[in-house]
Scaffold this motif. Structure first.
Motif, short mmCIF file in Angstrom:
data_model
loop_
_atom_site.label_atom_id
_atom_site.label_comp_id
_atom_site.label_asym_id
_atom_site.label_seq_id
_atom_site.Cartn_x
_atom_site.Cartn_y
_atom_site.Cartn_z
N TRP A 99 0.88 -1.17 0.00
CA TRP A 99 0.00 0.00 0.00
C TRP A 99 0.91 1.21 0.00
O TRP A 99 1.78 1.34 0.87
CB TRP A 99 -0.88 0.00 1.23
N SER A 101 1.08 5.65 -0.90
CA SER A 101 0.53 6.94 -1.34
C SER A 101 1.47 7.45 -2.40
O SER A 101 2.59 7.85 -2.09
CB SER A 101 0.45 7.93 -0.17
N GLU A 120 -3.86 6.72 -3.43
CA GLU A 120 -3.51 5.47 -2.76
C GLU A 120 -3.49 4.33 -3.79
O GLU A 120 -4.40 4.22 -4.61
CB GLU A 120 -4.51 5.15 -1.66
N ALA A 158 -10.22 7.36 1.90
CA ALA A 158 -9.45 7.34 3.14
C ALA A 158 -9.96 8.41 4.10
O ALA A 158 -9.79 9.60 3.87
CB ALA A 158 -7.98 7.59 2.85
#
Length: 187
Positions: A99, A101, A120, A158
């Motif tokens: 994961w 950003s 993301e 998010a």
């Protein structure tokens, strides 16, 4: 090697060191402690990350540049399957989810937009590694990253966390780095 040769106290120690190197790789990238990768790879190793192919030194430089715009990175290792080919050579296949950003320029996704807004990204992958032991230490000799799938998470997916949580950073100011310094385990 026979199946019975795969399992012994000595092999358990070898497996633990190989697993440690896999985890060490993930932490080095996520925490931007890329110099630690010199402990993970042999100097003459070869890494194939798809968009990067080359030496450990080249990978460190590539990762340093790529991660400039990556505010968050988290590698999640699950299954690690290890088979020993000989006393000093092993196969390891590791499943992981990543994961991050990212921005379009740091994303590994094809056809990213020109808009440099962060988003993301979640990807599933496998590391296929040849480990060799030299001078008593197991390290990666060759690594191939095999992607499974990747997805861009909606920007509004998010939620923001409430005040009071410790802030995530990828540098020496992070709470984990501060505790490592306090305990004297940071090099």
């Amino acid at each position: 090697m026979s199946d019975s040769d795969q399992f012994s106290v000595a092999r358990d120690t070898d497996r633990a060191e190989i697993q440690h190197r896999i985890h060490q790789f993930c932490r080095a990238v996520d925490r931007m402690e890329l110099g630690e990768l010199n402990e993970v790879f042999h100097p003459d190793a070869y890494d194939d990350h798809g968009v990067f192919k080359g030496t450990p030194a080249g990978f460190i430089e590539w990762a340093r540049k790529r991660h400039v715009t990556i505010a968050f990175s988290s590698h999640h290792v699950s299954n690690i399957y290890i088979e020993f080919a000989s006393e000093n050579e092993a196969f390891a296949e590791t499943y992981l989810m990543i994961w991050q950003s990212v921005t379009p320029s740091s994303s590994i996704m094809a056809n990213s937009s020109d808009d440099e807004s962060s988003f993301e990204m979640i990807s599933s992958n496998r590391y296929v590694d040849r480990f060799t032991r030299r001078d008593g230490r197991w390290r990666i000799q060759t690594r191939t990253v095999v992607p499974g799938s990747a997805m861009r998470v909606s920007d509004d997916a998010a939620p923001k966390l409430a005040d009071g949580f410790v802030r995530y950073t990828r540098d020496e100011h992070d709470v984990a780095e501060q505790l490592r310094l306090e305990l004297g385990v940071k090099k």
